[in-house]
Design a protein around this motif. Structure first.
Motif, PDB file in Angstrom:
ATOM      1  N   PHE A 177       0.566  -1.470   0.152  1.00 43.33           N
ATOM      2  CA  PHE A 177       0.203   0.060   0.322  1.00 43.33           C
ATOM      3  C   PHE A 177       0.854   1.498   0.067  1.00 43.33           C
ATOM      4  N   ASP A 178       0.550   2.043  -0.959  1.00 38.60           N
ATOM      5  CA  ASP A 178       1.275   3.195  -1.736  1.00 38.60           C
ATOM      6  C   ASP A 178       0.787   3.905  -0.233  1.00 38.60           C
ATOM      7  N   GLY A 179      -0.305   4.619   0.162  1.00 41.76           N
ATOM      8  CA  GLY A 179      -0.688   5.311   1.204  1.00 41.76           C
ATOM      9  C   GLY A 179      -1.987   5.804   0.455  1.00 41.76           C
ATOM     10  N   GLY A 180      -2.215   5.879  -0.939  1.00 44.85           N
ATOM     11  CA  GLY A 180      -3.518   6.311  -1.385  1.00 44.85           C
ATOM     12  C   GLY A 180      -4.182   5.260  -2.126  1.00 44.85           C
ATOM     13  N   LYS A 181      -3.430   4.175  -2.892  1.00 46.86           N
ATOM     14  CA  LYS A 181      -3.821   2.224  -3.665  1.00 46.86           C
ATOM     15  C   LYS A 181      -2.992   1.151  -3.195  1.00 46.86           C
ATOM     16  N   TYR A 182      -4.129   0.378  -3.359  1.00 47.35           N
ATOM     17  CA  TYR A 182      -2.874  -1.156  -3.561  1.00 47.35           C
ATOM     18  C   TYR A 182      -2.367  -1.320  -4.626  1.00 47.35           C
ATOM     19  N   MET A 188     -12.733  -1.459 -18.493  1.00 48.67           N
ATOM     20  CA  MET A 188     -11.542  -0.995 -18.307  1.00 48.67           C
ATOM     21  C   MET A 188     -11.460   0.589 -17.672  1.00 48.67           C
ATOM     22  N   LYS A 189     -12.594   0.528 -16.992  1.00 49.41           N
ATOM     23  CA  LYS A 189     -13.143   2.154 -16.244  1.00 49.41           C
ATOM     24  C   LYS A 189     -12.839   1.406 -14.508  1.00 49.41           C
ATOM     25  N   CYS A 190     -13.176   0.053 -14.485  1.00 50.20           N
ATOM     26  CA  CYS A 190     -13.322  -0.847 -13.214  1.00 50.20           C
ATOM     27  C   CYS A 190     -11.743  -1.195 -13.244  1.00 50.20           C
ATOM     28  N   VAL A 191     -10.959  -1.919 -14.444  1.00 46.56           N
ATOM     29  CA  VAL A 191      -9.679  -2.210 -14.169  1.00 46.56           C
ATOM     30  C   VAL A 191      -8.228  -1.063 -14.188  1.00 46.56           C
ATOM     31  N   ASN A 192      -8.969   0.262 -14.398  1.00 44.93           N
ATOM     32  CA  ASN A 192      -7.721   1.665 -14.343  1.00 44.93           C
ATOM     33  C   ASN A 192      -7.928   2.061 -13.142  1.00 44.93           C
ATOM     34  N   GLY A 193      -9.579   2.020 -12.657  1.00 42.71           N
ATOM     35  CA  GLY A 193      -9.766   2.900 -11.879  1.00 42.71           C
ATOM     36  C   GLY A 193     -10.225   2.034  -9.795  1.00 42.71           C
ATOM     37  N   ASP A 194     -10.144   2.749  -8.556  1.00 39.75           N
ATOM     38  CA  ASP A 194     -10.424   2.781  -7.565  1.00 39.75           C
ATOM     39  C   ASP A 194     -11.731   1.250  -7.268  1.00 39.75           C
ATOM     40  N   LEU A 195     -12.725   0.961  -8.433  1.00 44.99           N
ATOM     41  CA  LEU A 195     -13.430  -0.355  -7.689  1.00 44.99           C
ATOM     42  C   LEU A 195     -12.292  -1.291  -8.484  1.00 44.99           C
ATOM     43  N   GLY A 196     -10.961  -1.595  -9.860  1.00 49.88           N
ATOM     44  CA  GLY A 196     -10.947  -2.471  -9.668  1.00 49.88           C
ATOM     45  C   GLY A 196      -9.641  -2.875  -8.701  1.00 49.88           C
ATOM     46  N   ASN A 197      -9.551  -1.844  -8.136  1.00 46.04           N
ATOM     47  CA  ASN A 197      -8.079  -1.804  -7.206  1.00 46.04           C
ATOM     48  C   ASN A 197      -8.598  -2.110  -5.545  1.00 46.04           C
ATOM     49  N   GLN A 198      -9.821  -1.942  -6.160  1.00 45.73           N
ATOM     50  CA  GLN A 198     -10.595  -2.671  -4.252  1.00 45.73           C
ATOM     51  C   GLN A 198     -11.155  -3.918  -4.334  1.00 45.73           C
ATOM     52  N   ILE A 199     -11.771  -4.370  -5.533  1.00 48.75           N
ATOM     53  CA  ILE A 199     -11.449  -5.533  -5.613  1.00 48.75           C
ATOM     54  C   ILE A 199     -10.667  -6.463  -5.932  1.00 48.75           C
ATOM     55  N   MET A 200      -9.404  -6.334  -6.157  1.00 45.19           N
ATOM     56  CA  MET A 200      -8.050  -7.425  -6.352  1.00 45.19           C
ATOM     57  C   MET A 200      -7.441  -7.649  -4.610  1.00 45.19           C
ATOM     58  N   GLN A 220      -9.154  -6.951  -2.411  1.00 39.44           N
ATOM     59  CA  GLN A 220     -10.392  -8.382  -1.943  1.00 39.44           C
ATOM     60  C   GLN A 220      -9.510  -9.652  -1.894  1.00 39.44           C
ATOM     61  N   ASN A 221      -9.465  -9.556  -3.245  1.00 44.47           N
ATOM     62  CA  ASN A 221      -9.030 -11.081  -3.875  1.00 44.47           C
ATOM     63  C   ASN A 221      -7.792 -11.317  -2.982  1.00 44.47           C
ATOM     64  N   ALA A 222      -6.697 -10.527  -2.523  1.00 38.79           N
ATOM     65  CA  ALA A 222      -5.883 -10.337  -1.595  1.00 38.79           C
ATOM     66  C   ALA A 222      -5.776 -11.521  -0.238  1.00 38.79           C
ATOM     67  N   LEU A 223      -6.650 -10.371  -0.366  1.00 42.56           N
ATOM     68  CA  LEU A 223      -7.549 -11.070   1.769  1.00 42.56           C
ATOM     69  C   LEU A 223      -7.348 -12.492   1.766  1.00 42.56           C
ATOM     70  N   LYS A 224      -8.737 -12.692   1.021  1.00 42.82           N
ATOM     71  CA  LYS A 224      -9.181 -13.920   0.823  1.00 42.82           C
ATOM     72  C   LYS A 224      -7.926 -14.904   0.423  1.00 42.82           C
ATOM     73  N   THR A 225      -7.237 -15.243  -0.309  1.00 40.82           N
ATOM     74  CA  THR A 225      -6.148 -15.801  -0.593  1.00 40.82           C
ATOM     75  C   THR A 225      -5.206 -16.163   0.970  1.00 40.82           C
ATOM     76  N   GLN A 226      -5.309 -14.669   1.190  1.00 40.73           N
ATOM     77  CA  GLN A 226      -4.706 -14.519   2.462  1.00 40.73           C
ATOM     78  C   GLN A 226      -4.857 -15.423   3.761  1.00 40.73           C
ATOM     79  N   ALA A 227      -6.393 -15.997   3.351  1.00 41.69           N
ATOM     80  CA  ALA A 227      -7.160 -16.432   4.642  1.00 41.69           C
ATOM     81  C   ALA A 227      -7.293 -17.498   4.516  1.00 41.69           C
ATOM     82  N   LEU A 228      -7.125 -18.599   3.199  1.00 45.31           N
ATOM     83  CA  LEU A 228      -7.413 -19.538   2.933  1.00 45.31           C
ATOM     84  C   LEU A 228      -6.187 -20.604   4.530  1.00 45.31           C
ATOM     85  N   LYS A 229      -6.828 -21.312   4.671  1.00 46.74           N
ATOM     86  CA  LYS A 229      -6.356 -22.663   5.177  1.00 46.74           C
ATOM     87  C   LYS A 229      -6.489 -23.870   4.935  1.00 46.74           C
TER      88      LYS A 229
END
Length: 254
Positions: free
Chosen positions: A108-113, A175-187, A189-198
Motif C-alpha cells: 500500500f503506497d498510502g493512496g492505493k494498493y 476498463m474503467k473498473c480495471v484502471n480505477g479505484d473499483l478494480g484496485n479494491q476488488i483485487m 479483496q482477492n488478496a485478503l481472501k487468498t491470504q486467509a486460506l487455511k
C-alpha cells in the motif's frame, strides 16, 4: 442449460463475425430464455431436458473455488482441460467461484494498493481484467475468462472474448473498473481472501471443495473433477455422473 455450451467449445478459435446467426453464436445463455429463441437456435429439445433436470434438483450445489493467476501455465491448463468440461457438464449442480490473484504480492503506497505478480505486469493486468469481469457480470464471467485463458495471448484476447461471451458488458465499462479505484479494491479483496486460506496456499491452482482444501481433494480435482463433483453432490445425480477425466498434475509454486 449449460450442456448447450458443448456446442461452442471451439468458438474462441473458429467464430467469424458476420457468419451464421450471430445472436445464437455469441449468447448461449439466452438460447433457453424463450421457446422462440430455443427454436431459432435449434436447441428446443435440449432446453426442455435441461429445465426438467433443474426442477429435479434436491440438494445444494457443490461449491468449487479456484484460486489462480491469469498467466500461470498450470492454471490455464486446469481451466481448459478440467474446469471447463466440468462447468459444461455439471454447471447446474456446481457453484463455481474464481479468485484471480494467486501468488501475487500487494503493498500500500498510502493512496492505493500496488500488486506485483509472479509472471509480470501482464499477469497483473490479466488478473485485474478477470477480477473486474467477475464483479461486473457475476455468474456470466466464466465463459469469457475461459476464452481468455484458452487463447494464445490472454490479455490481447480479453476484448474479443468479452464482446463474444459477455456482450452486455461494454469494454469501456470494464476498463474503467480495471484502471480505477473499483478494480484496485476488488483485487485487494482477492488478496485478503487468498491470504486467509487455511491451510495457506503454497502453489496455484489451489482448489477448495465446499470450503475445504486437502491434498486428497486437490489430487481428485486434478485427476477427475467431474466424478469428484458427482460424488460430492448429495441430490439426484445427473446422467453424466460416473465419467472420468484425464490426469495431469502441475503447479505454479510460490
Amino acid at each position: 442449460m449449460k450442456a448447450l455450451l458443448l456446442l461452442i467449445v471451439a468458438v474462441c478459435v473458429k467464430f467469424e463475425p458476420g457468419r451464421g446467426d450471430y445472436s445464437c453464436a455469441h449468447s448461449p445463455r439466452t438460447w433457453c430464455s424463450s421457446v422462440e429463441a430455443a427454436v431459432r437456435c435449434g436447441v428446443l429439445q435440449q432446453c426442455l431436458e435441461a429445465n426438467f433436470t433443474r426442477e429435479r434438483q434436491t440438494a445444494e450445489p457443490v461449491k468449487v473455488e479456484l484460486y489462480y493467476e491469469s498467466l500461470c501455465p498450470a492454471c490455464r491448463n486446469f481451466i481448459g482441460s478440467m474446469l471447463y468440461p466440468t462447468f459444461v457438464l455439471l454447471g447446474d449442480i456446481m457453484d463455481l467461484t474464481l479468485v484471480p490473484y494467486g501468488n501475487a504480492q500487494e503493498s500500500f503506497d498510502g493512496g492505493k494498493y500496488i500488486f506485483k505478480c509472479q509472471h509480470g505486469e501482464q499477469e497483473c493486468l490479466g488478473n485485474m481484467i478477470e477480477a473486474c469481469m467477475l464483479n461486473l457480470t457475476s455468474s456470466d464471467a466464466f465463459l469469457p475468462i475461459y476464452c481468455m485463458e484458452a487463447s494464445r495471448d490472454v490479455v490481447k484476447a480479453a476484448q474479443p472474448c468479452v464482446e463474444l461471451f459477455a456482450p452486455d458488458l461494454s469494454w469501456e465499462r470494464l476498463m474503467k473498473c480495471v484502471n480505477g479505484d473499483l478494480g484496485n479494491q476488488i483485487m485487494h479483496q482477492n488478496a485478503l481472501k487468498t491470504q486467509a486460506l487455511k491451510p495457506p496456499h503454497n502453489y496455484v491452482p489451489w482448489i477448495t471443495i465446499n470450503g475445504v482444501h486437502t491434498e486428497d481433494l486437490q489430487d481428485k480435482a486434478f485427476s477427475a473433477l467431474v466424478p469428484l463433483v458427482c460424488n460430492m453432490y448429495k441430490g439426484e445425480k445427473p446422467a453424466i455422473c460416473g465419467g472420468a477425466g484425464r490426469r495431469f498434475k502441475s503447479y505454479c509454486q510460490k
